[in-house]
Scaffold this motif. Structure first.
Motif, PDB file in Angstrom:
ATOM      1  N   PHE A   1      12.179  -4.714 -28.756  1.00 28.00           N
ATOM      2  CA  PHE A   1      13.166  -5.665 -29.276  1.00 28.00           C
ATOM      3  C   PHE A   1      13.113  -5.645 -30.801  1.00 28.00           C
ATOM      4  O   PHE A   1      12.062  -5.378 -31.390  1.00 28.00           O
ATOM      5  CB  PHE A   1      12.870  -7.082 -28.768  1.00 28.00           C
ATOM      6  N   HIS A   2      14.258  -5.968 -31.417  1.00 30.44           N
ATOM      7  CA  HIS A   2      14.334  -5.837 -32.864  1.00 30.44           C
ATOM      8  C   HIS A   2      14.051  -7.136 -33.605  1.00 30.44           C
ATOM      9  O   HIS A   2      13.837  -7.122 -34.820  1.00 30.44           O
ATOM     10  CB  HIS A   2      15.708  -5.305 -33.279  1.00 30.44           C
ATOM     11  N   ASP A   3      14.090  -8.288 -32.922  1.00 33.88           N
ATOM     12  CA  ASP A   3      13.811  -9.539 -33.625  1.00 33.88           C
ATOM     13  C   ASP A   3      13.329 -10.606 -32.648  1.00 33.88           C
ATOM     14  O   ASP A   3      13.270 -10.391 -31.422  1.00 33.88           O
ATOM     15  CB  ASP A   3      15.038 -10.028 -34.397  1.00 33.88           C
ATOM     16  N   ALA A   4      12.993 -11.769 -33.209  1.00 34.33           N
ATOM     17  CA  ALA A   4      12.429 -12.857 -32.408  1.00 34.33           C
ATOM     18  C   ALA A   4      13.410 -13.358 -31.360  1.00 34.33           C
ATOM     19  O   ALA A   4      13.025 -13.649 -30.218  1.00 34.33           O
ATOM     20  CB  ALA A   4      12.013 -14.000 -33.331  1.00 34.33           C
TER      21      ALA A   4
ATOM     22  N   ILE B   1       6.064 -16.018 -34.692  1.00 34.37           N
ATOM     23  CA  ILE B   1       6.208 -15.735 -33.262  1.00 34.37           C
ATOM     24  C   ILE B   1       4.860 -15.870 -32.563  1.00 34.37           C
ATOM     25  O   ILE B   1       4.756 -16.487 -31.496  1.00 34.37           O
ATOM     26  CB  ILE B   1       6.759 -14.313 -33.047  1.00 34.37           C
ATOM     27  N   ALA B   2       3.813 -15.300 -33.157  1.00 31.46           N
ATOM     28  CA  ALA B   2       2.476 -15.372 -32.563  1.00 31.46           C
ATOM     29  C   ALA B   2       2.023 -16.810 -32.404  1.00 31.46           C
ATOM     30  O   ALA B   2       1.472 -17.202 -31.364  1.00 31.46           O
ATOM     31  CB  ALA B   2       1.480 -14.591 -33.418  1.00 31.46           C
ATOM     32  N   SER B   3       2.258 -17.609 -33.428  1.00 27.47           N
ATOM     33  CA  SER B   3       1.871 -19.019 -33.365  1.00 27.47           C
ATOM     34  C   SER B   3       2.611 -19.741 -32.256  1.00 27.47           C
ATOM     35  O   SER B   3       2.031 -20.541 -31.513  1.00 27.47           O
ATOM     36  CB  SER B   3       2.153 -19.686 -34.717  1.00 27.47           C
ATOM     37  N   HIS B   4       3.905 -19.450 -32.126  1.00 24.35           N
ATOM     38  CA  HIS B   4       4.713 -20.087 -31.082  1.00 24.35           C
ATOM     39  C   HIS B   4       4.235 -19.681 -29.690  1.00 24.35           C
ATOM     40  O   HIS B   4       4.054 -20.527 -28.812  1.00 24.35           O
ATOM     41  CB  HIS B   4       6.176 -19.698 -31.259  1.00 24.35           C
TER      42      HIS B   4
ATOM     43  N   GLN C   1       1.738 -20.465 -24.364  1.00 25.04           N
ATOM     44  CA  GLN C   1       1.682 -19.427 -23.337  1.00 25.04           C
ATOM     45  C   GLN C   1       0.323 -18.748 -23.321  1.00 25.04           C
ATOM     46  O   GLN C   1      -0.379 -18.703 -24.324  1.00 25.04           O
ATOM     47  CB  GLN C   1       2.768 -18.359 -23.598  1.00 25.04           C
ATOM     48  N   SER C   2      -0.017 -18.198 -22.160  1.00 22.35           N
ATOM     49  CA  SER C   2      -1.212 -17.366 -22.031  1.00 22.35           C
ATOM     50  C   SER C   2      -0.752 -15.916 -22.061  1.00 22.35           C
ATOM     51  O   SER C   2      -0.372 -15.347 -21.048  1.00 22.35           O
ATOM     52  CB  SER C   2      -1.943 -17.671 -20.725  1.00 22.35           C
ATOM     53  N   VAL C   3      -0.759 -15.333 -23.240  1.00 24.55           N
ATOM     54  CA  VAL C   3      -0.231 -13.989 -23.421  1.00 24.55           C
ATOM     55  C   VAL C   3      -1.093 -13.253 -24.425  1.00 24.55           C
ATOM     56  O   VAL C   3      -1.599 -13.851 -25.390  1.00 24.55           O
ATOM     57  CB  VAL C   3       1.244 -14.034 -23.900  1.00 24.55           C
ATOM     58  N   GLY C   4      -1.297 -11.950 -24.208  1.00 28.86           N
ATOM     59  CA  GLY C   4      -2.018 -11.158 -25.177  1.00 28.86           C
ATOM     60  C   GLY C   4      -1.131 -10.802 -26.358  1.00 28.86           C
ATOM     61  O   GLY C   4       0.049 -10.498 -26.186  1.00 28.86           O
ATOM     62  N   ILE C   5      -1.677 -10.847 -27.560  1.00 32.18           N
ATOM     63  CA  ILE C   5      -0.883 -10.589 -28.768  1.00 32.18           C
ATOM     64  C   ILE C   5      -1.577  -9.520 -29.616  1.00 32.18           C
ATOM     65  O   ILE C   5      -2.756  -9.654 -29.956  1.00 32.18           O
ATOM     66  CB  ILE C   5      -0.691 -11.870 -29.601  1.00 32.18           C
ATOM     67  N   ILE C   6      -0.821  -8.470 -29.939  1.00 37.54           N
ATOM     68  CA  ILE C   6      -1.320  -7.394 -30.801  1.00 37.54           C
ATOM     69  C   ILE C   6      -0.423  -7.318 -32.029  1.00 37.54           C
ATOM     70  O   ILE C   6       0.797  -7.195 -31.904  1.00 37.54           O
ATOM     71  CB  ILE C   6      -1.306  -6.037 -30.080  1.00 37.54           C
TER      72      ILE C   6
ATOM     73  N   THR D   1      -3.843 -16.732 -36.644  1.00 33.51           N
ATOM     74  CA  THR D   1      -2.612 -17.237 -36.046  1.00 33.51           C
ATOM     75  C   THR D   1      -2.608 -17.084 -34.531  1.00 33.51           C
ATOM     76  O   THR D   1      -1.848 -17.753 -33.840  1.00 33.51           O
ATOM     77  CB  THR D   1      -1.390 -16.507 -36.641  1.00 33.51           C
ATOM     78  N   GLY D   2      -3.469 -16.208 -34.023  1.00 28.47           N
ATOM     79  CA  GLY D   2      -3.544 -16.080 -32.575  1.00 28.47           C
ATOM     80  C   GLY D   2      -3.545 -14.671 -32.048  1.00 28.47           C
ATOM     81  O   GLY D   2      -3.574 -14.457 -30.834  1.00 28.47           O
ATOM     82  N   ALA D   3      -3.516 -13.668 -32.945  1.00 21.81           N
ATOM     83  CA  ALA D   3      -3.528 -12.286 -32.481  1.00 21.81           C
ATOM     84  C   ALA D   3      -4.881 -11.942 -31.864  1.00 21.81           C
ATOM     85  O   ALA D   3      -5.926 -12.366 -32.354  1.00 21.81           O
ATOM     86  CB  ALA D   3      -3.225 -11.336 -33.633  1.00 21.81           C
ATOM     87  N   ASP D   4      -4.847 -11.164 -30.784  1.00 18.85           N
ATOM     88  CA  ASP D   4      -6.077 -10.696 -30.154  1.00 18.85           C
ATOM     89  C   ASP D   4      -6.564  -9.390 -30.775  1.00 18.85           C
ATOM     90  O   ASP D   4      -7.750  -9.063 -30.678  1.00 18.85           O
ATOM     91  CB  ASP D   4      -5.837 -10.475 -28.661  1.00 18.85           C
TER      92      ASP D   4
END
Length: 237
Positions: free
Chosen positions: A44-47, A76-79, A84-89, A106-109
């Motif tokens: 995807f190209h944007d939020a 986006i990561a903060s939101h 949500q329980s989601v992995g963030i890279i 901010t929440g990145a894994d």
């Protein structure tokens, strides 16, 4: 191309991955490369595009660039992390220590700095998914949070299940909720129903409780409603 990029091969297994990057060449290269390595990935190209897809089908992992047009990757990561329980890279060109610390805070894994080899990104996805799987497997089951809402006419367990109550059920539960965890005598429940304690068939309380349990079960709710022999009823957590 400025919208969604998606590749779903028959060989794609494992987690669903969304990648958000407004660099079309990089996004398509990563989507193509990850899909060739068996990852089920969409780009995807944007939020806004991400949120639309995520609302319809939540992904297991989201790969984010920081410097996006509009809402940036940190936002986006903060939101996502807050609800949500989601992995963030993070996959970004910003490689300073401050940027890394900011992204992880901010929440990145995981935090990768461009240029990124698709094999490194795929390995990071696999490792993160394995860690998330272990965490989910060891996590305790969610605990119901019982409440009467909408003026007391709807019972909810806080897990997405709801039951609209009849008048007698509402009055019955409302009285029990006043002394949650304690035994409420049958006489007090009859009074809560607005009935005459001297001219009431007390077996009707058992009927109300039994019917309430059955209706709740149909809504996938297991009520902690207990009959205390010779005394009354209790609603426990």
């Amino acid at each position: 191309m400025t919208g969604e990029v998606g590749r779903e091969s028959d060989a794609a297994i494992g987690p669903l991955v969304y990648i958000v990057d407004d660099d079309e060449d990089f996004r398509e290269e990563m989507v193509f490369g990850l899909s060739r390595l068996g990852v089920n990935v969409r780009g995807f190209h944007d939020a806004a595009a991400l949120y639309r897809a995520y609302a319809a089908t939540p992904s297991d992992i989201v790969i984010l660039d920081i410097g996006l047009e509009g809402e940036d990757g940190l936002s986006i990561a903060s939101h996502l992390r807050s609800s949500q329980s989601v992995g963030i890279i993070m996959a970004t060109a910003r490689g300073s220590i401050d940027d890394r610390v900011g992204g992880l805070s901010t929440g990145a894994d995981a935090y990768l700095v461009k240029p990124i080899d698709v094999r490194e990104l795929a390995a990071t996805v696999v490792a993160l998914n394995d860690r998330l799987d272990r965490s989910r497997a060891s996590a305790p089951p969610p605990v119901p949070q019982w409440a009467l809402v909408e003026g007391g006419w709807v019972l909810t367990d806080g897990l997405g299940h709801r039951l609209r109550l009849t008048t007698s059920e509402q009055r019955f539960l409302d009285r029990l909720f006043l002394e949650r965890g304690q035994t409420v005598e049958r006489r007090a429940l009859v009074e809560a129903l607005g009935a005459d304690v001297y001219d009431f068939n007390y077996a009707h309380l058992d009927t109300i409780a039994s019917r309430l349990r059955r209706r709740a079960q149909k809504c996938d709710m297991l009520l902690p409603l207990h009959a205390i022999r010779g005394q009354g009823f209790a609603f426990t957590e």
